[in-house]
Write a protein that holds these residues in place. Structure first.
Motif, PDB file in Angstrom:
ATOM      1  N   LYS A 172       0.825  -1.216   0.000  1.00 22.80           N
ATOM      2  CA  LYS A 172       0.000   0.000   0.000  1.00 22.80           C
ATOM      3  C   LYS A 172       0.858   1.265   0.000  1.00 22.80           C
ATOM      4  N   LEU A 173       1.582   1.502   1.102  1.00 26.17           N
ATOM      5  CA  LEU A 173       2.314   2.761   1.233  1.00 26.17           C
ATOM      6  C   LEU A 173       3.534   2.818   0.312  1.00 26.17           C
ATOM      7  N   GLY A 221      -0.470  13.891   3.429  1.00 24.70           N
ATOM      8  CA  GLY A 221      -1.714  14.652   3.248  1.00 24.70           C
ATOM      9  C   GLY A 221      -2.790  13.868   2.549  1.00 24.70           C
ATOM     10  N   ASP A 222      -2.487  12.694   2.046  1.00 25.53           N
ATOM     11  CA  ASP A 222      -3.460  11.849   1.366  1.00 25.53           C
ATOM     12  C   ASP A 222      -4.262  11.079   2.419  1.00 25.53           C
ATOM     13  N   ARG A 223      -5.554  11.378   2.527  1.00 24.30           N
ATOM     14  CA  ARG A 223      -6.377  10.743   3.559  1.00 24.30           C
ATOM     15  C   ARG A 223      -6.439   9.226   3.377  1.00 24.30           C
ATOM     16  N   ALA A 224      -6.364   8.784   2.153  1.00 27.72           N
ATOM     17  CA  ALA A 224      -6.477   7.342   1.906  1.00 27.72           C
ATOM     18  C   ALA A 224      -5.301   6.561   2.476  1.00 27.72           C
TER      19      ALA A 224
END
Length: 856
Positions: free
Chosen positions: A529-530, A578-581
């Motif tokens: 994911k990250l 800053g990406d909420r996901a």
């Protein structure tokens, strides 16, 4: 015409049948023949020339003796009377000696006889100069270029070839009256005995004596055939077309295993054997047991010769030491030695020994003393460099008792890289989060500290993990016991001051914990994911595809590398957090927090630069005091800057106290100031420009004068005057060694001269040996003292490559042999004679010899 006749008569076409050659006889020979002939020669009135019966035809009908063309024949039959220039041709058998004593007659272009003169005879020197131009065989390179001439009582000459090998007195004679006067068989026979078949074969592969001569000289210096004959100039490596012999194969494998840290069992690897034996199945490969035995025996032979080399060294020797626990749980102690060779500083692994007991100062000193006494260099010890551990302080005191000529704490040098680490540790310690108590009871923590603990949950173990990205071999690691010597500056603060400091530094703790350490940890441990999202952000911001460096507690300057990376990749970090996901909003930094990152990175940069500066080769001791002065000035200025955050200023102030603590310890050792004064760029001028107190400057000068007087007494044999000789020239005042007063004047003259812009002080003193024949050796000895023990740390880095996780069966003896021999071989101290002496022995019983010593 006559010239044409002579060429025709000497040509192969004019040679009479019967295997005879023709010669123009002299008048003396003609007269003798005339007396033997029954018929008298006739006189021709017109010509007045003497003719034999066979030549009694009228001159007008006689052609030229040997006409070369039709025009010449017509000119001979002309009605105009011409002098008769004909000569008799005499047949000489082919086996008759051509070097008769007949007189040589020369005629000019008009056929007139030139004035008689004896032929010019070639002198022996001219003959030697002529024939030596044809000596191109490589074997001539093994003999001195000055060939001498010998003439015996009978006048026979011989050329004498003197073997070029040191200590060899053999002279090969080549007699010039022999049929084999151009043969090189005797030269080759002696070369094989004196230099070895491998050396001759290597020279033959080069192809010419001129090219091979440089290789022979290099071979005599190093004893290394590979170094001597493998490379020509700066071109690519060249390889011999001749296949290795059995001994050469074993020798090359010894070097390969030691230099490249290969396991002994690699010779039994299937793929390796396929590479070596394909196309030549008979090619010899030794067993793993033979390789292990060869490595250990070559190590022993080389160690003995290195001991002799160090014993004969004219200066004094410097050492560095440190301890290490190998991955297979062997407690090892490493020693390096530092000296000068041909004007360049040289550092070398001296030994790596197992010390399977407590690494206390007493035990370390006993092992050190046994080593230098075993090598016979205990009388040549000048200084010892080690880290700031308390055990090393005890070791120095014990060495003072065990070794008579060692001067204890006066010769103690503290590793400057370790001092830098302790200063940085003091600075960063103020921003560390409190570790969770082992029993899980965190009642003593306030809400802010508890929040920090939650952020760093799960990271404590990974920070101490040794399985981190490897730096190069020059990187220096800190083991847990290496922090010995560090003093927590908060111990001298009151409880109120500590509480105020904690409150001030909490914002910095939060930045380091939430935004950087936790961010790096989270991204690298989320490969599905990250990590892909991070890669995408880097591509969008046109940044190189790299991951944030880990901030590992035992890795030098890892915090600085993490901060520097964060500033460079700020846009990508902000985009990802800053990406909420991505669920990383709590790690997002505002502008104020980025200011903390920038200021802290700026403070740490000078320590990073200092570490890199002292990691270049082996820095000398004269660099330490100027660098410490600059660091002190930098920290002072930073602690007073109003624009710097109070938390960082407070941490910088505590770091400055640690720096000053170890700055003061330099006064305990004489080595720092003596090295400074003996540096041509500093002398006493540095202390004056740095505005040291006059009393301190006078003390530094007095230290140098006292040490020089002590040095002269320790090395009295080197400066002892030559005894009276019967040869008057040995006693000439101009040729006599300097008297003690003049020797003392060397220091006076040196200090009185101006400072010079010298980058390499060791080279400077080496080039000024004639000006300062005694002071130069003292200066070189002090300027080769290592400022750090990084060279020993590099030994441990190589040790980790010797012992990976899948190879941990090596004994301490094998670890010692591989690490030492690999370093010695790369420095050129392992000669082919060391290896061939071992490999020429039979490998019978090799497995019995090595079994139990190593498993791979």
């Amino acid at each position: 015409m006559v010239q044409s006749q002579k060429r025709t008569n000497s040509s192969p076409e004019a040679t009479p049948q019967g295997g005879k050659r023709m010669r123009i006889p002299t008048e003396k020979v003609l007269a003798a023949d005339a007396e033997k002939r029954p018929s008298k020669p006739k006189k021709t009135a017109a010509h007045g020339s003497t003719q034999t019966a066979s030549q009694s035809r009228p001159a007008s009908q006689d052609p030229a003796p040997v006409p070369t063309n039709q025009q010449a024949a017509q000119k001979t039959t002309s009605s105009v009377p011409v002098p008769d220039r004909r000569v008799r041709v005499e047949d000489i058998p082919e086996d008759e000696d051509s070097s008769s004593n007949d007189e040589v007659v020369e005629v000019d272009a008009n056929g007139r006889r030139k004035k008689d003169r004896a032929p010019k005879e070639e002198s022996p020197e001219e003959e030697l100069a002529r024939v030596s131009k044809e000596w191109s065989a490589p074997v001539y390179a093994f003999y001195k270029p000055e060939v001498t001439i010998k003439i015996d009582d009978d006048g026979k000459r011989a050329h004498l070839f003197h073997c070029a090998n040191r200590g060899c007195k053999i002279i090969i004679k080549r007699w010039l009256d022999k049929q084999d006067r151009n043969s090189t068989s005797n030269l080759r026979k002696h070369t094989k005995k004196c230099f070895g078949e491998e050396a001759l074969a290597s020279a033959d592969a080069i192809g010419s004596a001129a090219k091979a001569r440089d290789g022979v000289k290099a071979y005599m210096r190093s004893g290394d055939l590979t170094v001597a004959f493998a490379r020509t100039g700066k071109g690519p490596v060249t390889y011999s077309v001749r296949q290795h012999t059995k001994n050469e194969t074993r020798a090359e494998i010894v070097r390969w295993v030691a230099e490249s840290l290969r396991p002994f069992s690699i010779v039994e690897d299937r793929a390796f054997q396929a590479l070596m034996k394909t196309g030549r199945p008979e090619y010899y490969l030794p067993s793993r047991w033979t390789v292990a035995r060869d490595v250990q025996n070559v190590f022993k032979n080389t160690r003995t010769r290195i001991a002799s080399m160090l014993q004969e060294y004219q200066g004094e020797l410097n050492f560095a030491t440190d301890c290490w626990t190998s991955p297979n749980h062997k407690a090892m102690v490493a020693f390096s030695v530092h000296f000068e060779i041909d004007g360049a500083p040289c550092r070398m692994v001296l030994d790596v020994i197992e010390l399977a007991r407590s690494h206390s100062g007493v035990n370390l000193a006993a092992a050190f003393a046994d080593l230098v006494k075993d090598l016979g260099i205990d009388t040549k010890m000048l200084a010892v460099t080690a880290d700031n551990a308390t055990a090393n302080d005890v070791m120095i005191d014990e060495l003072d008792e065990l070794i008579d000529d060692f001067r204890g704490q006066r010769a103690r040098v503290r590793c400057f890289d370790h001092i830098l680490n302790l200063v940085v540790k003091t600075l960063l310690k103020q921003f560390d989060t409190t570790r969770r108590r082992r029993n899980g009871n965190d009642d003593g923590l306030d809400a802010a500290e508890a929040a920090l603990q939650e952020l760093t949950e799960g990271m404590a173990d990974i920070e101490d993990d040794d399985d981190v990205d490897e730096w190069d071999l020059d990187a220096v690691d800190l083991e847990d016991d290496d922090v010995d010597g560090w003093v927590d500056e908060q111990q001298n603060m009151t409880a109120e001051e500590v509480a105020e400091l904690d409150a001030t530094t909490r914002p910095v703790k939060l930045v380091l914990a939430k935004s950087l350490r936790k961010f790096a940890f989270s991204v690298i441990h989320s490969p599905t994911k990250l990590l892909p999202a991070w890669s995408s952000k880097l591509e969008q911001n046109d940044l190189p595809q790299e991951n944030m460096p880990r901030d590992v507690r035992t890795r030098w300057n890892s915090t600085y590398m993490m901060l520097q990376f964060a500033l460079e990749y700020r846009d990508a970090i902000n985009a990802l957090t800053g990406d909420r996901a991505m669920d990383l909003r709590r790690m997002e930094l505002d502008d104020g927090e980025w200011k903390i990152v920038s200021q802290l990175c700026d403070v740490l940069k000078i320590f990073w630069d200092a570490t890199q500066f002292f990691s270049r080769a082996t820095p000398n001791l004269a660099m330490v005091i100027p660098v410490m002065d600059h660091l002190d000035e930098h920290l002072t200025n930073y602690s007073l800057k109003a624009s710097v955050l109070p938390s960082i200023r407070a941490a910088v102030g505590l770091a400055k106290k640690t720096l000053n603590r170890y700055y003061g310890k330099t006064d305990e050792s004489d080595t720092y100031r003596i090295a400074m004064v003996l540096h041509p760029r500093y002398k006493l001028r540095y202390f004056e420009n740095a505005r040291w107190q006059e009393g301190w400057i006078n003390t530094a000068e007095e230290l140098v004068r006292d040490e020089y007087a002590d040095w002269r007494s320790r090395h009295a044999a080197m400066m002892k005057e030559i005894k009276k000789s019967k040869n008057i020239f040995d006693n000439l005042p101009a040729l006599a060694p300097p008297k003690p007063a003049k020797v003392a004047d060397e220091l006076v003259a040196y200090l009185a001269s101006d400072v010079e812009a010298v980058q390499d002080p060791v080279r400077w003193w080496y080039e000024h040996r004639r000006t300062y024949p005694n002071l130069s050796w003292m200066a070189i000895s002090y300027l080769t003292i290592p400022a750090t023990s990084a060279d020993v740390e590099r030994i441990f880095s190589r040790g980790r490559l010797v012992l990976p996780h899948i190879r941990n069966g090596m004994s301490a003896q094998s670890i010692r042999a591989v690490l030492c021999l690999g370093d010695w071989s790369k420095l050129g101290f392992v000669k082919d004679t060391d290896i061939l002496k071992v490999t020429s022995e039979s490998d019978n019983g090799a497995k019995m010899f090595v079994r139990g010593v190593t498993d791979n």
